[in-house]
Design a protein around this motif. Sequence first.
Motif, PDB file in Angstrom:
ATOM      1  N   ILE A  78       0.834  -1.198   0.000  1.00 43.66           N
ATOM      2  CA  ILE A  78       0.000   0.000   0.000  1.00 43.66           C
ATOM      3  C   ILE A  78       0.872   1.252   0.000  1.00 43.66           C
ATOM      4  O   ILE A  78       0.592   2.209  -0.708  1.00 43.66           O
ATOM      5  N   SER A  79       1.944   1.224   0.793  1.00 50.26           N
ATOM      6  CA  SER A  79       2.846   2.376   0.827  1.00 50.26           C
ATOM      7  C   SER A  79       4.221   1.962   1.327  1.00 50.26           C
ATOM      8  O   SER A  79       4.372   0.951   2.017  1.00 50.26           O
ATOM      9  N   ILE A  80       5.215   2.753   0.955  1.00 52.11           N
ATOM     10  CA  ILE A  80       6.562   2.639   1.500  1.00 52.11           C
ATOM     11  C   ILE A  80       6.837   3.973   2.165  1.00 52.11           C
ATOM     12  O   ILE A  80       6.611   5.030   1.572  1.00 52.11           O
ATOM     13  N   TYR A  81       7.301   3.932   3.401  1.00 53.11           N
ATOM     14  CA  TYR A  81       7.519   5.163   4.151  1.00 53.11           C
ATOM     15  C   TYR A  81       8.727   5.001   5.070  1.00 53.11           C
ATOM     16  O   TYR A  81       9.256   3.901   5.241  1.00 53.11           O
ATOM     17  N   PHE A  82       9.151   6.110   5.649  1.00 52.74           N
ATOM     18  CA  PHE A  82      10.227   6.100   6.631  1.00 52.74           C
ATOM     19  C   PHE A  82       9.608   6.310   8.007  1.00 52.74           C
ATOM     20  O   PHE A  82       8.861   7.261   8.208  1.00 52.74           O
ATOM     21  N   ASN A  83       9.933   5.414   8.945  1.00 52.23           N
ATOM     22  CA  ASN A  83       9.360   5.532  10.282  1.00 52.23           C
ATOM     23  C   ASN A  83      10.089   6.614  11.083  1.00 52.23           C
ATOM     24  O   ASN A  83      10.939   7.325  10.558  1.00 52.23           O
ATOM     25  N   ALA A  84       9.781   6.734  12.357  1.00 53.31           N
ATOM     26  CA  ALA A  84      10.354   7.784  13.210  1.00 53.31           C
ATOM     27  C   ALA A  84      11.869   7.667  13.322  1.00 53.31           C
ATOM     28  O   ALA A  84      12.557   8.669  13.489  1.00 53.31           O
ATOM     29  N   ARG A  85      12.405   6.468  13.208  1.00 54.81           N
ATOM     30  CA  ARG A  85      13.854   6.271  13.292  1.00 54.81           C
ATOM     31  C   ARG A  85      14.543   6.442  11.943  1.00 54.81           C
ATOM     32  O   ARG A  85      15.757   6.276  11.835  1.00 54.81           O
ATOM     33  N   GLY A  86      13.773   6.711  10.884  1.00 56.68           N
ATOM     34  CA  GLY A  86      14.345   6.905   9.557  1.00 56.68           C
ATOM     35  C   GLY A  86      14.574   5.620   8.795  1.00 56.68           C
ATOM     36  O   GLY A  86      15.337   5.590   7.832  1.00 56.68           O
ATOM     37  N   ILE A  87      13.912   4.537   9.211  1.00 57.80           N
ATOM     38  CA  ILE A  87      14.070   3.240   8.564  1.00 57.80           C
ATOM     39  C   ILE A  87      12.927   3.030   7.576  1.00 57.80           C
ATOM     40  O   ILE A  87      11.769   3.297   7.884  1.00 57.80           O
ATOM     41  N   ALA A  88      13.250   2.543   6.388  1.00 60.83           N
ATOM     42  CA  ALA A  88      12.239   2.315   5.353  1.00 60.83           C
ATOM     43  C   ALA A  88      11.384   1.104   5.717  1.00 60.83           C
ATOM     44  O   ALA A  88      11.892   0.037   6.038  1.00 60.83           O
ATOM     45  N   LYS A  89      10.069   1.293   5.675  1.00 64.92           N
ATOM     46  CA  LYS A  89       9.105   0.231   5.952  1.00 64.92           C
ATOM     47  C   LYS A  89       8.102   0.178   4.815  1.00 64.92           C
ATOM     48  O   LYS A  89       7.833   1.178   4.161  1.00 64.92           O
ATOM     49  N   VAL A  90       7.523  -0.991   4.604  1.00 65.34           N
ATOM     50  CA  VAL A  90       6.467  -1.147   3.603  1.00 65.34           C
ATOM     51  C   VAL A  90       5.206  -1.616   4.327  1.00 65.34           C
ATOM     52  O   VAL A  90       5.259  -2.465   5.202  1.00 65.34           O
ATOM     53  N   GLU A  91       4.074  -0.982   3.976  1.00 61.43           N
ATOM     54  CA  GLU A  91       2.786  -1.390   4.527  1.00 61.43           C
ATOM     55  C   GLU A  91       2.135  -2.313   3.509  1.00 61.43           C
ATOM     56  O   GLU A  91       1.871  -1.914   2.375  1.00 61.43           O
ATOM     57  N   LEU A  92       1.908  -3.547   3.918  1.00 64.92           N
ATOM     58  CA  LEU A  92       1.318  -4.561   3.045  1.00 64.92           C
ATOM     59  C   LEU A  92      -0.140  -4.761   3.411  1.00 64.92           C
ATOM     60  O   LEU A  92      -0.489  -4.802   4.592  1.00 64.92           O
ATOM     61  N   GLY A  93      -0.970  -4.902   2.400  1.00 67.68           N
ATOM     62  CA  GLY A  93      -2.381  -5.159   2.614  1.00 67.68           C
ATOM     63  C   GLY A  93      -2.746  -6.538   2.112  1.00 67.68           C
ATOM     64  O   GLY A  93      -2.350  -6.937   1.020  1.00 67.68           O
ATOM     65  N   LEU A  94      -3.486  -7.270   2.916  1.00 72.55           N
ATOM     66  CA  LEU A  94      -3.970  -8.579   2.516  1.00 72.55           C
ATOM     67  C   LEU A  94      -5.288  -8.348   1.790  1.00 72.55           C
ATOM     68  O   LEU A  94      -6.291  -8.010   2.417  1.00 72.55           O
ATOM     69  N   GLY A  95      -5.265  -8.448   0.469  1.00 70.60           N
ATOM     70  CA  GLY A  95      -6.420  -8.044  -0.311  1.00 70.60           C
ATOM     71  C   GLY A  95      -7.043  -9.153  -1.124  1.00 70.60           C
ATOM     72  O   GLY A  95      -6.387 -10.096  -1.542  1.00 70.60           O
ATOM     73  N   LYS A  96      -8.338  -9.006  -1.323  1.00 66.89           N
ATOM     74  CA  LYS A  96      -9.087  -9.908  -2.182  1.00 66.89           C
ATOM     75  C   LYS A  96      -9.563  -9.071  -3.360  1.00 66.89           C
ATOM     76  O   LYS A  96     -10.122  -7.988  -3.158  1.00 66.89           O
ATOM     77  N   GLY A  97      -9.309  -9.516  -4.561  1.00 71.60           N
ATOM     78  CA  GLY A  97      -9.611  -8.738  -5.752  1.00 71.60           C
ATOM     79  C   GLY A  97     -11.080  -8.377  -5.878  1.00 71.60           C
ATOM     80  O   GLY A  97     -11.961  -9.189  -5.608  1.00 71.60           O
ATOM     81  N   LYS A  98     -11.341  -7.137  -6.283  1.00 68.82           N
ATOM     82  CA  LYS A  98     -12.720  -6.689  -6.497  1.00 68.82           C
ATOM     83  C   LYS A  98     -13.141  -7.030  -7.923  1.00 68.82           C
ATOM     84  O   LYS A  98     -12.340  -7.029  -8.841  1.00 68.82           O
TER      85      LYS A  98
END
Length: 156
Positions: A110-130
Amino acid sequence: MARDLSKQRFAAQNRRARFDYHIEDTIEAGLVLTGSEVKTLRLGRASINEAFATEKDGEMWLLNAYFPEYEAANRFNHEPRRPRKLLLKRREMSRLIGQIQRAGITLVPISIYFNARGIAKVELGLGKGKRKVDKRDTEKERDWKREQGRLLRERS
């Protein structure tokens, strides 16, 4: 001068993910990146629109994510569409693998962002196709909300 790291800074977003999938659950994962990939992310030039995550040899991988080459890296540059390893706890990984193996479930970034410590994280979504009908309903609902906002602004 100190940087303000209190809020999340998005490096890349997949806005289409919530339109194309019913997102049932979200999970935060770390990424194994090279230095030039981190520099590209900090510039906000990455794209995860066609990306997805999958299991290979008992590990989770982010596939088809596009991180363009960082010009200043010269010969130490990275390959733009290489598979990137996701860092998850063993329990989370086994739960995700079990859910992915069910029919119709996909792991979408869903997104790639930098957390409070400056580390790159990816937010993954468990999705079912519409299906197409579901997408039309989503679009109708969004248009109606927009129209409601207009009507309320006109009255006040």
